[in-house]
Design an enzyme around this catalytic site. Sequence first.
Site, PDB file in Angstrom:
ATOM      1  N   CYS A 144       0.839  -1.199   0.000  1.00  0.00           N
ATOM      2  CA  CYS A 144       0.000   0.000   0.000  1.00  0.00           C
ATOM      3  C   CYS A 144       0.881   1.259   0.000  1.00  0.00           C
ATOM      4  CB  CYS A 144      -0.970  -0.033   1.175  1.00  0.00           C
ATOM      5  SG  CYS A 144      -2.400   1.058   0.944  1.00  0.00           S
ATOM      6  N   TYR A 145       0.937   2.020   1.094  1.00  0.00           N
ATOM      7  CA  TYR A 145       1.849   3.164   1.142  1.00  0.00           C
ATOM      8  C   TYR A 145       3.279   2.700   0.870  1.00  0.00           C
ATOM      9  CZ  TYR A 145       4.395   7.258   2.861  1.00  0.00           C
ATOM     10  OH  TYR A 145       5.239   8.349   2.969  1.00  0.00           O
ATOM     11  N   SER A 155       1.116 -13.207  38.849  1.00  0.00           N
ATOM     12  CA  SER A 155      -0.311 -12.899  39.014  1.00  0.00           C
ATOM     13  C   SER A 155      -1.193 -14.104  38.723  1.00  0.00           C
ATOM     14  CB  SER A 155      -0.703 -11.767  38.059  1.00  0.00           C
ATOM     15  OG  SER A 155      -0.642 -12.207  36.712  1.00  0.00           O
TER      16      SER A 155
END
Length: 513
Positions: free
Chosen positions: A83-84, A224
């Site tokens: 693309c770009y 955790s």
Amino acid sequence: MDNTELIVILDFGSQYTQLIARRVRELGVYSEIVPFHVSYEELKRLSPRGIILSGGPSSIYAENAPHADSRIFELEVPVLGICYGLQHLAYSFGGKVDASTQREYGRAELQVIRKTPLLDNISDQSIVWMSHGDKLTKLPEGFEVVARTGNSPIAAIANIKKKYYGLQFHPEVQHTIDGLSILRNFLFDIAQCEGKWTPGLFVSSEKNKIIDKVGDSNVICGLSGGVDSSVTAVLLHEAIGDHLHCIFVDNGLMRKNESQQVEEIFKQHYHMKISFIDAGDLFLRKLSGVIDPEKKRKIIGETFIEVFEKEAKKIGNVKFLAQGTLYPDVIESISVKGPSATIKSHHNVGGLPEKMNLKLVEPLRELFKDEVRNVGKVLGLPDKMIQRHPFPGPGLGVRILGEVTAAKVAVLQEADAIYIEELWNYGEYDNIWQAFAVLLPVSSVGVMGDERTYENTIALRAVTSTDGMTADWYHMPYDLLGTISNRIINEIRGINRVVYDCSSKPPATIEWE
């Protein structure tokens, strides 16, 4: 990462840049994202097998358009512009790009004009995904058009001799039917990669790096029970054994029976050194009367650091702090997009090294979430832990809207436990990126038996996502919603209404606070 095969992705700001990296890695080749302005010297040091130029929102001729160092082409490695990236590639060699009279977004039919190494084995009329407003109007010298669409006469270009290729469409998105085949052609036929990057290779390589870095020093790790911290802890333990000291801080805002489950898995099964700190009363005292979500997050974060630091001081010869930092966090810190507005603060132990003068060990900083799960499988972690949905650092503190109290935590723990249990029972849990219950500060009228009630509301949230950056609400089966609602209302005193959240991100966030 120490790897002979590396594909570098230059980030020009596309929303799909991370997806390109993920696709390349899925094909067994290690990839790294770097900002478009990375120096030629750094690229040379990385010694990539190939370079991919990402898409981006800019116009190549705009005043502040991003441009890479032109010397990247002196590396003489294959280049794929998307693309770009195609427009940048063409512009770099004298091509011309203009604004398109008709923008092209969404699906388009690709017509392959000439078979090339990039488009080999691609059907002549394949469906691709377009997203562009500018288009290439003049080919650079040495390039030829190899594919087109109805709206883009130049949809793919090639300089076969130099191994430079450009695509106006996005091969990395699933809507491009042959996208993976195109990327596979670039990696293996053009860049001559072998595709040997696997979770097992990562584990063995990373263990050696941890041993070299840590030596005989002690490492502390905040555990955790979530996927990231669990994989980090097990990987470190396999590398350095008893030199790892884990600290589990129970902030009183965990899910039902979470502390006991973590202790059972890691202390008994993995025989790790773990300190379990019950600090629930301290956290709840500090949260008393606090309603603002950002204040709650900061209080929880600061209190965690206070408790963690106090416990860490009891361990001698500690020189390192282990964190479960992932690649999206690293990319975000060097993003081409620049600073973005703070939507909400994130809770981790990032403030600890400055306070405690510790060096960081971040063994997962090169991995995406799905790759972390694959590493967890290699390490032998149980599936229920590997597939566990993300859980925020502040825990239920940001799922109780308004003031947090012990009574509210108890109600939400029960509701959340019922919700997750039924998702497992119905076989829906693994189809969802994240699911949880929220306790709302809303009371409504209800009827139980022959009596009028005025009690609380539980909101159920479930989303699908790949990385949490965007998310769609999950289309939950009605009979499952009915079962969950009935159980929560019947089994938990104080709840008389259950609602389902059907908003996506954006505009909503996944968590409610």
